[in-house]
Design an enzyme around this catalytic site. Sequence first.
Site, mmCIF file in Angstrom:
data_model
loop_
_atom_site.group_PDB
_atom_site.id
_atom_site.type_symbol
_atom_site.label_atom_id
_atom_site.label_comp_id
_atom_site.label_asym_id
_atom_site.label_seq_id
_atom_site.Cartn_x
_atom_site.Cartn_y
_atom_site.Cartn_z
ATOM 1 N N CYS B 77 -12.142 15.957 3.855
ATOM 2 C CA CYS B 77 -12.148 14.546 3.449
ATOM 3 C C CYS B 77 -13.470 14.174 2.777
ATOM 4 O O CYS B 77 -13.768 14.660 1.695
ATOM 5 C CB CYS B 77 -11.827 13.642 4.633
ATOM 6 S SG CYS B 77 -11.373 11.964 4.133
ATOM 7 N N HIS B 178 -6.579 15.585 6.219
ATOM 8 C CA HIS B 178 -7.140 15.923 7.532
ATOM 9 C C HIS B 178 -6.267 16.971 8.216
ATOM 10 O O HIS B 178 -5.296 16.609 8.878
ATOM 11 C CB HIS B 178 -7.231 14.666 8.403
ATOM 12 C CG HIS B 178 -8.307 13.724 7.962
ATOM 13 N ND1 HIS B 178 -9.612 13.857 8.369
ATOM 14 C CD2 HIS B 178 -8.283 12.679 7.117
ATOM 15 C CE1 HIS B 178 -10.350 12.922 7.811
ATOM 16 N NE2 HIS B 178 -9.567 12.186 7.038
ATOM 17 N N GLU B 180 -6.850 18.541 10.816
ATOM 18 C CA GLU B 180 -6.932 18.347 12.275
ATOM 19 C C GLU B 180 -5.993 17.241 12.756
ATOM 20 O O GLU B 180 -5.780 17.074 13.946
ATOM 21 C CB GLU B 180 -8.381 18.045 12.679
ATOM 22 C CG GLU B 180 -8.910 16.650 12.376
ATOM 23 C CD GLU B 180 -9.345 16.425 10.917
ATOM 24 O OE1 GLU B 180 -9.030 17.271 10.058
ATOM 25 O OE2 GLU B 180 -9.983 15.390 10.657
#
Lengths: 256, 196
Positions: B77, B178, B180
């Site tokens: 990001c 993202h 994650e």
Amino acid sequence: MLAKRIIPCLDVKDAMTVKGVNFVNFRDAGDAVELGARYSREGADELVYLDITASHEGRKTFTELVTKVAARLNIPFTVGGGINELSDVDRLLGAGADKVSVNSAALRNPRLIEEIATHYGTQVCVVAVDARYENNRWMCYLNGGRLPAGRELLPWVTEAEDRGAGEILFTSMTHDGVKQGYANEALAALASRLHISVIASGGAGTKEHFRDAFLYGKADAALAASVFHFGEIHIGQLKTYLADQDIPVRQEGQEV
Amino acid sequence: MNVAIVKYNAGNICSVVYALKRMGIEPVVTADAELLQKADKVIFPGVGEAHTTMRHLKQQGLDRVICRLRQPVLGICLGMQLMCRFSDEGQVDCLHIFDVDVKRFAPCRQEDKVPHIGWNTLEEVKLGLFDSRQTGQSVYFVHSYYVPVNTCTAATTDYIHPFSAALQRDNFYAVQFHPEKSGTVGEAILKNFLNL
């Protein structure tokens, strides 16, 4: 293509999930972390955890819950309830929340939105609004719908956007708990006025209601609680239905 | 495996830590040049504002450390945007690992909302960080600034117009989304990175 998001909302009291019917009566719907994990497996795009007892009880338990959710889930989640100042935001983001939702505190002190946006970025700041349709106007309410804010919906959300809100979470108190569909006209009015995402909330009873919120309400995301908590709508099946209706949704990686 | 996460004043570093822990990896979060240089893999995450963050990185000397890393590095990001040449966000010179400038999304129609928030699909994925499974799959984005498609683009996503969902040059990898927070798809991409 950007997918329309389905967001289960978990109203949390003492690390348990509850959902109010028209904001008054509560029914238990299980453990907040486990329920969130289940929704994630079923295909939820995001989760919202609201600390509904925040103003009355300690916030430590909720912060601990946020840490557990962050450790367990691999999808984004927003937390709200009882966020009054920047230190609350710091505590919750530090515990692992992706976004924070501010409601009454933003109406009382609109500069809070700017402070959050400046410190953490607009994408972190969800401004939640509870409003009721009365005398041909949408009026905002404070304290979980208990207190009139004396402000109209459209001017308030426009101001919130100008101050740095990243998203608007609009709950129609008129539609909430009634299960007759979302406030699509009001949602469409917000969508045509704002330049940030709008999350529809209040009124979901059937799969068609979600479709209508996207199709007619022009919402970017739809939030619901009890239809998911009590197994009336399965998120995976809801997404299959929406895809059949040509609504763009994320479908991969789900448990069938 | 020894995975280091660059510690700096960015938000949400813990999300990346949690994601790695779920995969059985205990990362070290550090701003120490030696620890970063010694790691098998380095992750450079980021949620925040470009100008403030760049200033902080420079004050810590982390800008030079990151640019000189030789092992696989993954920017996430804001991390990806800071690895570019220049960012419109705060009009700031960045790390110049990727020879491209970061722009702000300019909405064309009323329905083009900024920030770009939500799940969007990956197209034109290049093997390495990605495998063939990821074409057409959705990952989670939250951003108002984007990297245009360029020679380093390793995947694209369409929002308002196609932009770089991922970049790669030599040992430097970067993703705008993202991983994650991108469910099982994101986990597969993180695994690919760890296996590089």
